[in-house]
Design an enzyme around this catalytic site. Structure first.
Site, mmCIF file in Angstrom:
data_model
loop_
_atom_site.group_PDB
_atom_site.id
_atom_site.type_symbol
_atom_site.label_atom_id
_atom_site.label_comp_id
_atom_site.label_asym_id
_atom_site.label_seq_id
_atom_site.Cartn_x
_atom_site.Cartn_y
_atom_site.Cartn_z
ATOM 1 N N ASP A 1 -11.558 -3.387 -1.487
ATOM 2 C CA ASP A 1 -10.415 -3.192 0.051
ATOM 3 C C ASP A 1 -11.016 -4.022 0.940
ATOM 4 O O ASP A 1 -10.816 -4.665 0.952
ATOM 5 C CB ASP A 1 -10.570 -1.725 -0.339
ATOM 6 C CG ASP A 1 -9.452 -0.854 0.998
ATOM 7 O OD1 ASP A 1 -8.456 -1.588 1.653
ATOM 8 O OD2 ASP A 1 -9.015 0.005 1.508
ATOM 9 N N HIS B 1 1.037 -1.679 0.056
ATOM 10 C CA HIS B 1 -0.050 -0.449 -0.075
ATOM 11 C C HIS B 1 1.304 1.370 0.147
ATOM 12 O O HIS B 1 1.840 1.271 1.072
ATOM 13 C CB HIS B 1 -0.507 -0.159 1.214
ATOM 14 C CG HIS B 1 -2.062 -0.900 1.382
ATOM 15 N ND1 HIS B 1 -1.985 -1.956 1.206
ATOM 16 C CD2 HIS B 1 -3.256 -0.810 1.459
ATOM 17 C CE1 HIS B 1 -3.136 -2.719 0.950
ATOM 18 N NE2 HIS B 1 -4.447 -2.251 1.659
ATOM 19 N N GLU C 1 -1.709 6.099 -0.290
ATOM 20 C CA GLU C 1 -3.411 6.556 -0.369
ATOM 21 C C GLU C 1 -3.377 7.514 0.406
ATOM 22 O O GLU C 1 -4.057 9.078 -0.136
ATOM 23 C CB GLU C 1 -3.569 5.113 0.376
ATOM 24 C CG GLU C 1 -5.404 5.564 1.217
ATOM 25 C CD GLU C 1 -5.668 4.208 2.009
ATOM 26 O OE1 GLU C 1 -4.849 3.358 2.381
ATOM 27 O OE2 GLU C 1 -6.834 3.262 2.331
HETATM 28 N N1 HPA Z 1 -4.772 0.918 3.950
HETATM 29 C C1 HPA Z 1 -4.169 0.320 4.693
HETATM 30 N N2 HPA Z 1 -4.623 -0.231 5.549
HETATM 31 C C2 HPA Z 1 -5.453 -1.940 5.736
HETATM 32 C C3 HPA Z 1 -6.755 -1.242 4.114
HETATM 33 C C4 HPA Z 1 -6.187 0.453 3.465
HETATM 34 O O1 HPA Z 1 -7.344 0.326 2.912
HETATM 35 N N3 HPA Z 1 -7.358 -1.722 5.171
HETATM 36 C C5 HPA Z 1 -7.451 -2.222 5.211
HETATM 37 N N4 HPA Z 1 -5.869 -2.302 6.305
HETATM 38 ZN ZN ZN Z 2 -6.306 -1.785 1.288
#
Ligand code: HPA
Ligand code: ZN
Length: 338
Positions: A281, A200, A203
């Site tokens: 997600d 990730h 975001e």
């Molecule tokens: N972002 C970061 N961590 C997470 C997410 C997300 O969208 N969903 C579950 N853990």
């Molecule tokens: Zn995620």
């Protein structure tokens, strides 16, 4: 004007892969209550409706707090099996033919649930789901980035006996202040053991975190990545190197990454030549499974059916499926071209 049901139907029939799905984020409030009752766990909510009403988030952390509280009801192998099977049933109804699930072992081992219990339950659910629904799958172990690198390294060690069942490692949880560089050593060790890597990034965190994920963690996909748009050189690189982004529009709106779906940059990124995939997600928390994400995004951004087919193609292309399986689904998508 397209009839809403036509669009929903069209989306449902697109064979697609889901590449950004936290299995713990598919835990519906009804199952939270059922599992709490089974294990004699008291919940701070009077009803399913009261729990659902608490799903009012203003950023990533406000969601994570409630998400980690939810997983406390998952205690034994059957719980993980039931959770997985329930997701696969929903995914099947949404036209998912292949899924690459994230799981967060540290959110379980920290409560005294063994890594083996988690794996046995997940694998039982995946096996049963493949038999029932024909959905193929892979597992991606995510490290919690708010914990330290030593904890992640310890988790990697616990995963080694299960190596043949885990295709990749990833990085999730609170992004700001926890850059990919914090986990460079762990990811190097994971790559040395043969795991692929994803993370990730971008975001809530800056585009520089995406660059770190690429350069230091050697990721083959970026999860979310929507803030790449702030750095044109990075966007050009992502397009040139064909690094897929696993984008989750309903999640982004719920966590205030974008104010409203109409503001989402998925269409712009896609038309700038990036390999964009569309995913749910944490569907139990964000108001929709993958089909809902396709339909709502198509409406908000005026995406064409050709665009939707392209998103489905990208999901197959960007997956870790074998080439012959990819070819089969891509051929089916060719037949749907309008
Ligand atoms: N972002 C970061 N961590 C997470 C997410 C997300 O969208 N969903 C579950 N853990
Ligand atoms: Zn995620």
């Amino acid at each position: 004007m397209e009839q809403p049901d036509d669009l929903t139907d069209f989306v449902r029939h697109l064979p697609k892969a889901e590449l950004h799905l936290h299995i713990e984020g598919s835990l519906e409030p009804e199952m939270v209550f059922a599992k709490a009752a089974k294990h004699g766990i008291r919940l701070p909510y009077a009803s399913v409706a009261a729990l659902r009403a608490a799903y009012n988030f203003h950023n990533l952390q406000s969601f994570l707090d409630i998400y980690y509280a939810g997983v406390d009801v998952l205690c034994d192998e059957d719980d993980f099996r039931d959770l997985t099977l329930a997701y696969l049933e929903r995914a099947h109804a949404n036209g998912v033919v292949h899924t690459e699930l994230f799981f967060d072992p540290q959110s379980h081992t920290a409560r005294g649930i063994s890594f083996d219990t988690v794996m046995k339950g997940l694998l039982a659910g995946l096996r049963e789901g493949e038999q029932k629904f024909g959905i193929t799958s892979q597992l991606i172990l995510c490290f919690l980035r708010h914990l330290d690198a030593a904890d992640a390294m310890h988790t990697l060690q616990a995963a080694l006996p299960w190596k043949q069942h885990i295709i990749a490692v990833g990085l999730d949880s609170s992004e700001a202040g926890h850059p990919p560089s914090k986990f460079a050593e762990v990811f190097a060790a994971a790559r040395g053991e043969g795991f692929l890597t994803v993370a990730h990034a971008g975001e809530e965190g800056p585009p520089a975190y995406i660059v770190e994920a690429l350069d230091l963690l050697k990721v083959v996909r970026i999860d979310h990545g929507v803030r790449a748009e702030e750095d044109p050189a990075l966007c050009a690189r992502l397009a040139r190197e064909r690094i897929p982004l696993t984008v989750c529009p309903l999640s982004n709106v719920k966590l205030a990454v974008f104010k409203q779906l109409a503001d989402h940059n998925l269409g712009r990124l896609m038309h700038a030549g990036l390999c964009i995939t569309l995913n749910s997600d944490d569907p139990a928390y964000f108001g929709g499974y993958i089909g809902d994400n396709y339909v709502a995004t198509a409406r908000a951004l005026n995406l064409s059916r050709t665009d939707l087919i392209q998103l489905a193609r990208n999901s197959i292309d960007a997956s870790f499926m074998a080439e012959n399986a990819k070819a089969k689904w891509l051929q089916q998508l060719d037949g749907m071209a309008t």
